[in-house]
Enzyme design. Structure first.
Site, short mmCIF file in Angstrom:
data_model
loop_
_atom_site.label_atom_id
_atom_site.label_comp_id
_atom_site.label_asym_id
_atom_site.label_seq_id
_atom_site.Cartn_x
_atom_site.Cartn_y
_atom_site.Cartn_z
N ASP A 1 0.77 -0.59 0.09
CA ASP A 1 0.43 0.04 0.25
C ASP A 1 0.80 1.19 -0.13
O ASP A 1 1.80 1.45 0.25
CB ASP A 1 -1.19 -0.12 1.40
CG ASP A 1 -2.46 1.00 0.64
OD1 ASP A 1 -2.83 1.33 0.04
OD2 ASP A 1 -2.81 0.64 1.65
N GLU B 1 3.66 5.37 -3.84
CA GLU B 1 3.47 6.73 -4.55
C GLU B 1 5.13 7.51 -3.70
O GLU B 1 5.32 8.40 -4.61
CB GLU B 1 2.69 7.76 -4.07
CG GLU B 1 1.41 7.01 -4.67
CD GLU B 1 0.02 6.31 -4.13
OE1 GLU B 1 0.52 6.02 -2.55
OE2 GLU B 1 -0.07 5.60 -4.08
N ASP C 1 -8.06 4.75 -3.88
CA ASP C 1 -9.18 4.82 -2.77
C ASP C 1 -9.74 5.38 -3.21
O ASP C 1 -10.45 6.88 -3.40
CB ASP C 1 -8.67 5.35 -1.77
CG ASP C 1 -7.64 4.75 -1.34
OD1 ASP C 1 -7.21 3.29 -0.77
OD2 ASP C 1 -6.46 5.61 -0.21
#
Length: 774
Positions: free
Chosen positions: A387, A390, A460
């Protein structure tokens, strides 16, 4: 080692020297040193630096080195020309302009005259350049790629993008043209992409302008060149193409086990459960132990037993890990002591968590050491959910992008963060266990990441109809960059908007979820996930209610299609194929397909047109010219080059099968390996000649790389109405030696109104060639 010929030309009254090298040219123009090098007949590297300031570039994405390539040199007026068997490159030694042609002299692309600029800037205390490279395209030339952009556009002409990888935005400085070429600007900085009637340009930070021109003649050929340059895509295990269930989050080991057990009791297929965040000890509310990669003793008292029970129930476990660490973790203390932390705030807020420096090779080793000890070699999980790759950046300060990393300022390398983080996990896991294929779910990506078996999801996203619609062109542009694995949270991640209206029992949310699941059925990974509302199938109603039944129907369809999907995975790995194929890939001659981003082929045979509007009773589907088509649900036979208005009750998504297709269907199962493929239906869709290769192997190891697999080629001769089943090639441990095929040749003249329209022929097959006349 080889002769250098000097070509003298006049430019602005001064001598300009073009040097012929073994596989290209070197020259100086407009205060630039420019090198052109053929890496192969189809791939050319263009490398530019400020004059007299050499720079040695080590790519993070490119794995190919220049291969021996025969090139020839000539003059074209004042310009120099270098040719391979596939591409011609013309250079103007006065302006620095570079023009690319195919072998027949057809214009492909222009690197602009005077189109490259270097502007000196200070970056993290060192000198760097703002680099810009401009190109000229044909006025009506369609281009694709750039990344996963959630703006509901497919063709990227006349658009501008601030290329900064964040949650829901995944960029690479790359575009592919409908003319059959692509450009990868090998730069990892936060960048700008702009296309307007004057030019297309990339601009970012760096020491050089370094790009690769790849010519493939068509989209498949381009993707093949991208993978040749930046790495092949390995096969994922068979189970990775089953159904995944997760949510934010399962709080205990018993909770996730109970979910799996209930799927088994209901006999709804499931292969994977995922454990999301905060399984680690939570010492206080500040999350100071964030991502310790250890299990909380109260909520996960026996993690080894937990995983064993999941495996005994014939399922797999993915477990989350993050790139940031709270200040009380052992990982953070070691990274701090070795100056391997990038000192900005990452998720969660107010925790003091910081991301580690993925650009430092030693940091990748340290990260894996803790992950392996605390999880992989300890409990034997089956894959990873990476997760925030980035990574998340909160409480942003402008100076954060000047923070140092092992390779320079954070802003100069940021977009490759996910690439390097995925590399660290994938390469270390394979070194530890070569018998388990890597499976990685990740929230970001960059060109080259395909070589690590990573599957990027769209982030998300909100649970809305317009966001569902935006997923499709975003996915197609992402996969056109050569990265084949992509997925989204079925139903969208944030579903809070539906809470006050009945939650899971709200009819509109139920319909949205079912339509999203239909899209997920025809994505490389089929994964239900989200927050605010639980997503397990029973939360939407009982069996016998429309929402439950529609979900179950498409989960079962996914499993019936596993032989087709797994064979497509082999095509992706072995032949540089693509799972989600925009219509322009297979029907480039049909200009209408150049703008269509809401339909695609899943594999090479099944056209999918996801429904993205509420209460849609019918749906328009463009059937490309160049093939005829069968309605998958009714067998109605339609000509290409038209819009088919298709009925779409809630349990139907428009699916059309290309004529000449051969599709294998597997047994009804509860998990991917429950039954062997010893009795497959082989469905043939006449109308033109066709071919399909059925691929099988040991399902979850790397022995296929050693030749341990088998293929059976089916060929349909449409004129003679004959199916040729070729002799099986290859073998592997546990391979079926005899089996049944139920051959079903679809009748194009009748709709499917009764079960006897298309009778099957049952045959026994022992690996030897068979010819069947119909």
């Amino acid at each position: 080692m080889f002769a250098i010929a000097l070509l003298m030309v006049s430019a602005r009254g001064s001598a300009q020297v073009v040097q012929q090298t073994k596989q290209g040219l070197k020259f100086s123009a407009q205060k630039l040193d420019i090198q052109i090098e053929f890496y192969s007949n189809n791939i050319i590297r263009i490398f530019k630096t400020p004059a007299g300031i050499p720079y040695t570039k080590k790519s993070l994405s490119v794995v190919k080195t220049a291969q021996p390539t025969v090139v020839t040199f000539s003059k074209k007026g004042k310009n120099s020309l270098v040719k391979s068997s596939e591409v011609q490159v013309e250079v103007n030694p006065e302006t620095g302009g570079i023009i690319f042609y195919d072998s027949s002299g057809n214009l492909l692309l222009k690197d602009k005259d005077y189109g490259t600029q270097f502007s000196l800037v200070e970056d993290a205390g060192t000198n760097l350049y703002k680099v810009r490279n401009g190109f000229l395209l044909d006025k009506k030339e369609a281009i694709y790629g750039i990344g996963q952009v959630l703006d509901n556009k497919f063709n990227r002409r006349n658009s501008s993008h601030h290329m900064q990888n964040e949650n829901m935005s995944t960029y690479s400085p790359y575009f592919q043209s409908i003319k059959g070429y692509a450009v990868f600007w090998d730069n990892y900085s936060i960048s700008e992409f702009k296309d307007n009637p004057q030019e297309l340009s990339f601009e970012g930070l760096g020491h050089c302008s370094d790009y690769y021109f790849m010519y493939g003649k068509h989209a498949d050929g381009v993707i093949s060149q991208v993978r040749d340059l930046t790495g092949k895509a390995p096969m994922l295990p068979l189970w990775a193409y089953g159904f995944f269930q997760s949510k934010e989050r399962y709080h205990t080991q018993d909770e996730s086990l109970s979910v799996l057990k209930k799927y088994r009791e209901l006999k709804v297929p499931l292969d994977v459960v995922i454990q999301d965040w905060r399984y680690w000890p939570e010492y206080n509310k500040s999350d100071s132990a964030w991502n310790s990669q250890l299990f909380d003793a109260e909520r996960f008292p026996d993690p080894k037993k937990w995983v064993n029970e999941i495996h005994q129930l014939n399922a797999k476990l993915l477990i989350v890990t993050w790139p940031g660490f709270g200040p009380k973790t052992e990982q953070r203390k070691e990274f701090d002591s070795k100056k391997m932390i990038i000192n900005f705030d990452t998720w969660p807020p107010n925790s003091g968590a910081r991301p580690y420096d993925v650009f430092n090779p030693e940091a990748l080793d340290i990260y894996w050491r803790y992950l392996n000890k605390g999880i992989f070699s300890y409990i034997g999980n089956d894959g990873w959910w990476l997760d925030s790759t980035e990574p998340d950046h909160i409480n942003i300060k402008k100076t954060d992008f000047n923070l140092p990393t092992y390779l320079g300022s954070y802003g100069s390398v940021k977009n490759a963060y996910s690439l390097m983080h995925n590399k660290g996990i994938a390469t270390h896991q394979r070194a530890v266990n070569d018998n388990k294929r890597g499976v990685i779910l990740t929230r970001s990506g960059f060109i080259g990441q395909q070589r690590y078996g990573s599957n990027t999801w769209s982030g998300d996203v909100g649970s809305t109809w317009d966001m569902l619609e935006k997923q499709i062109p975003a996915a197609l542009n992402y996969t056109l960059m050569g990265i084949p694995n992509w997925n989204s949270d079925i139903g969208g991640f944030f579903a809070g908007r539906w809470k006050d209206g009945g939650g899971n029992k709200n009819p509109e949310f139920q319909e949205l979820y079912v339509r999203w699941m239909q899209f997920g059925t025809f994505s490389p990974m089929m994964r239900s996930h989200g927050t605010d509302l639980p997503r397990e199938i029973w939360n939407f109603g009982d069996r016998g209610t429309w929402c439950f039944d529609a979900q179950e129907k498409f989960i079962n369809l996914r499993y019936k299609l596993l032989p087709y999907i797994y064979s497509t995975s082999w095509d992706v790995s072995h032949n540089d194929g693509t799972f989600m194929r925009p219509l322009m890939m297979d029907f480039a001659k049909d200009a209408k397909t150049h703008e269509i981003g809401n339909e695609y082929l899943f594999g090479r045979s099944i056209l999918v047109a996801p429904v993205t509007k509420y209460k849609a009773k019918t749906w328009p589907v463009y059937l490309p010219e160049g093939s005829n088509w069968y309605n998958f649900w009714t067998n109605e036979y339609l000509q290409g080059g038209q819009v088919a208005i298709t009925e779409t009750p809630i349990d139907i998504v428009p699916l059309f099968v290309k004529s000449g297709s051969i599709i294998p269907f597997g047994p009804k199962v509860q998990y991917s390996t429950e039954k062997r493929w010893d009795n497959l239906e082989i469905r043939v869709y006449p109308g033109t000649d066709g071919e399909f290769v059925l691929y099988e192997d040991e399902n979850d190891n790397y022995n296929y790389e050693k030749g341990k697999y088998s293929t059976i080629t089916f060929k349909w001769d449409d004129r003679l109405k004959t199916l040729h089943i070729q002799a099986r090639e290859g073998n592997f441990s546990g391979m079926l030696t005899t089996r049944k095929f139920n051959i079903n040749v679809i009748n194009p003249n009748q709709k499917l109104k009764d079960k006897h329209v298309n009778p099957t022929k049952e045959i026994s097959y022992n690996g030897k060639k068979i010819e069947l006349k119909f």
